[in-house]
Enzyme design. Structure first.
Site, short mmCIF file in Angstrom:
data_model
loop_
_atom_site.label_atom_id
_atom_site.label_comp_id
_atom_site.label_asym_id
_atom_site.label_seq_id
_atom_site.Cartn_x
_atom_site.Cartn_y
_atom_site.Cartn_z
N GLU A 17 44.35 30.89 59.27
CA GLU A 17 43.84 30.96 57.90
C GLU A 17 44.14 29.67 57.14
OE1 GLU A 17 44.69 34.62 55.76
OE2 GLU A 17 45.18 33.45 53.97
N THR A 48 40.25 30.98 52.55
CA THR A 48 40.51 31.89 51.42
C THR A 48 39.52 31.62 50.28
OG1 THR A 48 42.13 30.40 50.45
CG2 THR A 48 42.96 32.06 51.99
N ALA A 127 38.03 47.11 47.16
CA ALA A 127 37.49 46.41 48.33
C ALA A 127 36.50 47.30 49.08
CB ALA A 127 38.64 46.00 49.25
P1 FAD Z 1 41.93 47.23 47.62
O1 FAD Z 1 41.84 47.68 49.01
O2 FAD Z 1 40.76 47.53 46.73
O3 FAD Z 1 43.26 47.85 47.00
C1 FAD Z 1 43.72 47.39 45.72
C2 FAD Z 1 44.60 48.49 45.12
O4 FAD Z 1 43.79 49.61 44.77
C3 FAD Z 1 45.65 49.02 46.10
O5 FAD Z 1 46.83 49.30 45.39
C4 FAD Z 1 45.02 50.28 46.65
O6 FAD Z 1 45.99 51.22 47.07
C5 FAD Z 1 44.24 50.78 45.42
N1 FAD Z 1 43.07 51.57 45.79
C6 FAD Z 1 42.19 51.30 46.76
N2 FAD Z 1 41.23 52.24 46.80
C7 FAD Z 1 41.52 53.13 45.82
C8 FAD Z 1 40.91 54.32 45.34
N3 FAD Z 1 39.81 54.81 45.92
N4 FAD Z 1 41.47 54.99 44.28
C9 FAD Z 1 42.61 54.51 43.69
N5 FAD Z 1 43.24 53.37 44.11
C10 FAD Z 1 42.71 52.69 45.15
N6 FAD Z 1 43.36 37.31 47.52
C11 FAD Z 1 42.51 36.36 47.05
O7 FAD Z 1 42.31 36.24 45.84
N7 FAD Z 1 41.85 35.51 47.91
C12 FAD Z 1 41.99 35.59 49.25
O8 FAD Z 1 41.38 34.82 50.00
C13 FAD Z 1 42.89 36.58 49.78
N8 FAD Z 1 43.06 36.73 51.11
C14 FAD Z 1 43.88 37.72 51.59
C15 FAD Z 1 44.02 37.87 52.95
C16 FAD Z 1 44.85 38.87 53.48
C17 FAD Z 1 44.97 39.02 54.98
C18 FAD Z 1 45.55 39.73 52.59
C19 FAD Z 1 46.47 40.80 53.13
C20 FAD Z 1 45.41 39.59 51.22
C21 FAD Z 1 44.57 38.60 50.70
N9 FAD Z 1 44.39 38.43 49.32
C22 FAD Z 1 43.56 37.45 48.84
C23 FAD Z 1 45.15 39.25 48.35
C24 FAD Z 1 44.35 40.48 47.84
O9 FAD Z 1 43.21 40.06 47.14
C25 FAD Z 1 45.29 41.28 46.94
O10 FAD Z 1 46.31 41.85 47.69
C26 FAD Z 1 44.62 42.31 46.03
O11 FAD Z 1 45.60 42.76 45.08
C27 FAD Z 1 44.13 43.57 46.74
O12 FAD Z 1 43.00 43.34 47.46
P2 FAD Z 1 42.48 44.46 48.51
O13 FAD Z 1 41.22 43.96 49.06
O14 FAD Z 1 43.55 44.86 49.42
O15 FAD Z 1 42.19 45.66 47.46
#
Ligand code: FAD
Length: 296
Positions: A17, A48, A127
């Site tokens: 990455e 990213t 997401a």
């Molecule tokens: P989600 O899966 O949407 O989860 C976010 C929160 O919402 C979690 O607490 C989850 O439990 C909660 N949630 C999910 N679904 C529901 C639901 N149906 N009802 C209620 N609550 C729910 N960030 C960047 O800005 N740029 C990047 O390039 C980047 N790359 C990353 C790469 C990796 C491998 C990882 C692990 C993280 C990365 N991040 C990046 C960080 C990420 O954007 C953050 O961790 C962000 O806070 C959560 O994103 P997510 O896609 O996991 O969100």
């Protein structure tokens, strides 16, 4: 090439990455790092994406440079917080036109440097909404982020797994974990995931420790525990950059060796755009063309 196919064809391997350089001036040094690490034959490399679309052009440029100058399979990270369906549709079309076949679908967090950012203007909440949206194109291979120690905002580890399962079921081909420093978190996560019926590959994300202060900040923001033994080992070398880096290399090598012994076949490295530590780790693990990932 679609990473879903790459993973089917390669039963083991690494991925790398990068983040997009801040200026076009950084292009040459960015590509040098990518090309140096290409020697370790990554299955794919990812770039990213700044939350709220703050690096959209830079991410796209970096992906285009890699595609133009190497034969590497690329994946774009993509955050949806604050985005509209119209803007995402335009981006999907651009990705297809440019041959970017793979997306890590993320919610992201509100950008810190944009004072008038209003997530309520966005049309995606989680997401999983982005996964479902991108899936409609029947074109991309999709990854999602997963959290061995739970996401910071999750109400519980059980709820975290429920939501993780939902976003995978929306159409993800594989997952990549948040960094972790104690493999037990990964093994326990994989056990819980199996019980929840998750069967896609989940690539452990390894962050080489380079700087004591920064890693503690990262770990805090990412909800990743730094075990006491590593904190104790870091203390005497704090402020001695090269010794700290060597400690980080040694720690990551042992961490990946343990994963391999436990039958883990894919590992994702957060390179922080540095080739020195990751090269040393991969060389110590015997990569570079000769070795497979089967544990000795
Ligand atoms: P989600 O899966 O949407 O989860 C976010 C929160 O919402 C979690 O607490 C989850 O439990 C909660 N949630 C999910 N679904 C529901 C639901 N149906 N009802 C209620 N609550 C729910 N960030 C960047 O800005 N740029 C990047 O390039 C980047 N790359 C990353 C790469 C990796 C491998 C990882 C692990 C993280 C990365 N991040 C990046 C960080 C990420 O954007 C953050 O961790 C962000 O806070 C959560 O994103 P997510 O896609 O996991 O969100």
């Amino acid at each position: 090439m679609k990473i879903s196919d790459v993973l089917k064809q390669n039963k083991q391997g690494i991925s790398l990455e990068f983040f997009p350089p801040k200026t076009t001036m950084g292009k040459e040094s960015f590509l040098k790092v990518v090309k140096d690490l290409r020697a370790y034959k990554p299955l794919y490399v990812s770039v990213t994406y700044g939350s709220g679309g703050t690096t959209q052009d830079r991410t796209l440029n970096a992906l285009n440079w890699i595609r133009a100058e190497t034969d590497l399979t690329v994946m774009s990270h993509l955050t949806c917080i604050g985005a509209t369906r119209t803007s995402m549709d335009a981006l999907m079309r651009e990705y297809q036109a440019r041959g970017i076949d793979n997306i890590l679908a993320l919610r992201g967090d509100p950008p810190k440097n944009v004072s008038d950012f209003d997530p309520a203007l966005g049309e995606f909440k989680y997401a999983k909404d982005l996964v479902a949206f991108v899936k409609q194109y029947h074109y991309f291979s999709l990854a999602v982020a997963v959290y061995p120690e739970g996401h910071l905002q999750s109400p519980s580890i059980e709820k975290d797994m429920d939501y993780t399962k939902q976003k995978i079921d929306a159409g993800a081909d594989f997952g990549i974990t948040q960094m972790f420093f104690d493999n037990r978190y990964y093994y326990e996560f994989m056990d819980r995931a199996a019980k929840a019926g998750i069967t896609i590959p989940i690539l452990p994300g390894i962050m080489p420790i380079i700087d004591c202060k920064r890693i503690q900040e990262f770990a805090g923001v990412c909800n990743a525990t730094l075990p006491k033994d590593i904190l104790d080992r870091m203390e005497p070398v704090t402020g001695i950059a090269e010794d700290m880096r060597k400690l980080g290399v040694d720690f990551a090598v042992k961490q990946v060796e343990d994963l391999m012994k436990h039958g883990v076949n894919y590992v994702h490295f957060y390179t922080m755009n540095r080739s020195d530590s990751v090269s040393e780790i991969l060389s110590a693990l015997g990569f570079g063309g000769h070795r497979t990932m089967k544990a000795a």
